[in-house]
Enzyme design. Structure first.
Site, PDB file in Angstrom:
ATOM      1  N   LYS A  83      51.189 -44.673 -54.981  1.00  0.00           N
ATOM      2  CA  LYS A  83      50.524 -45.952 -55.238  1.00  0.00           C
ATOM      3  C   LYS A  83      49.146 -45.653 -55.823  1.00  0.00           C
ATOM      4  O   LYS A  83      48.361 -44.906 -55.222  1.00  0.00           O
ATOM      5  CB  LYS A  83      50.386 -46.704 -53.918  1.00  0.00           C
ATOM      6  CG  LYS A  83      50.610 -48.185 -54.012  1.00  0.00           C
ATOM      7  CD  LYS A  83      50.282 -48.780 -52.677  1.00  0.00           C
ATOM      8  CE  LYS A  83      51.027 -50.039 -52.439  1.00  0.00           C
ATOM      9  NZ  LYS A  83      50.548 -50.721 -51.228  1.00  0.00           N
TER      10      LYS A  83
HETATM   11  C1  E4P Z   1      51.044 -53.996 -51.108  1.00  0.00           C
HETATM   12  O1  E4P Z   1      51.740 -53.036 -51.299  1.00  0.00           O
HETATM   13  C2  E4P Z   1      49.971 -54.089 -50.102  1.00  0.00           C
HETATM   14  O2  E4P Z   1      50.174 -53.101 -49.120  1.00  0.00           O
HETATM   15  C3  E4P Z   1      49.946 -55.386 -49.357  1.00  0.00           C
HETATM   16  O3  E4P Z   1      50.961 -56.263 -49.756  1.00  0.00           O
HETATM   17  C4  E4P Z   1      48.595 -55.994 -49.200  1.00  0.00           C
HETATM   18  O4  E4P Z   1      48.698 -57.206 -48.502  1.00  0.00           O
HETATM   19  P1  E4P Z   1      47.457 -57.953 -47.848  1.00  0.00           P
HETATM   20  O5  E4P Z   1      46.745 -58.705 -48.901  1.00  0.00           O
HETATM   21  O6  E4P Z   1      48.085 -58.870 -46.834  1.00  0.00           O
HETATM   22  O7  E4P Z   1      46.585 -56.883 -47.222  1.00  0.00           O
END
Ligand code: E4P
Length: 230
Positions: A83
């Site tokens: 990522k």
């Molecule tokens: C995506 O891969 C992220 O880990 C995640 O969806 C972030 O979500 P949040 O905005 O609830 O922290």
């Protein structure tokens, strides 16, 4: 639309994997920082359970650092997808990692322009954060719709991954708009199960059947005559 689970918790992955609906998982530094234990072991364990793409995130700001961290994370398990937070450095890192056949999930994508750049850099996934857009009063439905519509005519293989999912309606919206994947927190998965008419219907079927004790006995015998599975 395929489902990933958005978590750093092995227990949560085990719970939802048991439903038979998971294709992968996404972690991030915030989610992993809530967990005890070695992050590498957690990521490996999640990879083994889901048997599909599991995103693990780099934290460097510069492309060279992202590439080094990305190679190391990818070496943890064959299912790891690196990522990379969106930025010009992130684009360069994505190009370099994808040239080495390391899959990248470009994260923190909030616009069609960012998604188009991610696709050109070779990202396997572009993660659009719906909840965080809604938090700043930007219509996440409109943004996701524009991202899907912008990527498709180019014939890109980059998959749109709906992230920052806060409630079941986000999931339906992502599916309706053509996202290939949604990464869903455990709380929302549990909410997706519920409908009062389902509960009511199950209770009625059961009590109607049990009003005929000979039927209950018949089914018990039918089951007992089946050959035992290995
Ligand atoms: C995506 O891969 C992220 O880990 C995640 O969806 C972030 O979500 P949040 O905005 O609830 O922290």
């Amino acid at each position: 639309m395929r489902f990933f689970i958005d978590t750093g918790s092995v227990a949560e992955v085990e719970e939802i994997a048991a439903w038979g609906i998971l294709s992968g998982a996404t972690t991030n530094p915030t989610l992993l920082a809530k967990e005890d234990g070695d992050p590498g072991e957690i990521v490996r364990r999640i990879c083994d359970i889901v048997g599909g793409p599991v995103s693990a995130e780099v934290v460097s700001d510069d492309a060279a650092g992202m590439v080094e961290e990305g190679r190391a994370l990818a070496a943890l398990h064959e299912h790891v997808v690196v990522k990379v937070p969106f930025s010009s450095e992130g684009l360069a890192a994505t190009r370099a990692l994808s040239a080495e056949e390391i899959r990248v999930n470009m994260t923190l994508v909030f616009s069609a322009n960012q998604a188009l750049l991610s696709a050109q850099a070779g990202a396997t996934f572009a993660s659009c954060f719906m909840g965080r857009l809604d938090d700043i009063s930007v219509d996440s439905t409109a943004v996701v719709e524009e991202i899907v519509a912008s990527l498709r005519p180019g014939g890109t293989t980059t998959e749109v991954l709906a992230a920052s999912i806060r409630h079941p309606e986000h999931v339906v919206t992502a599916a309706r708009l053509g996202c290939e994947v949604a990464t869903v927190p455990v709380k929302v998965f549990r909410q997706m199960l519920n409908h009062p008419l389902t509960e009511k219907g199950r209770e009625l079927f059961k009590s109607d059947w049990e009003s005929r004790p000979e039927f209950v006995e018949w089914l018990r015998e039918l089951v007992s005559k089946q050959p035992t599975s290995a």
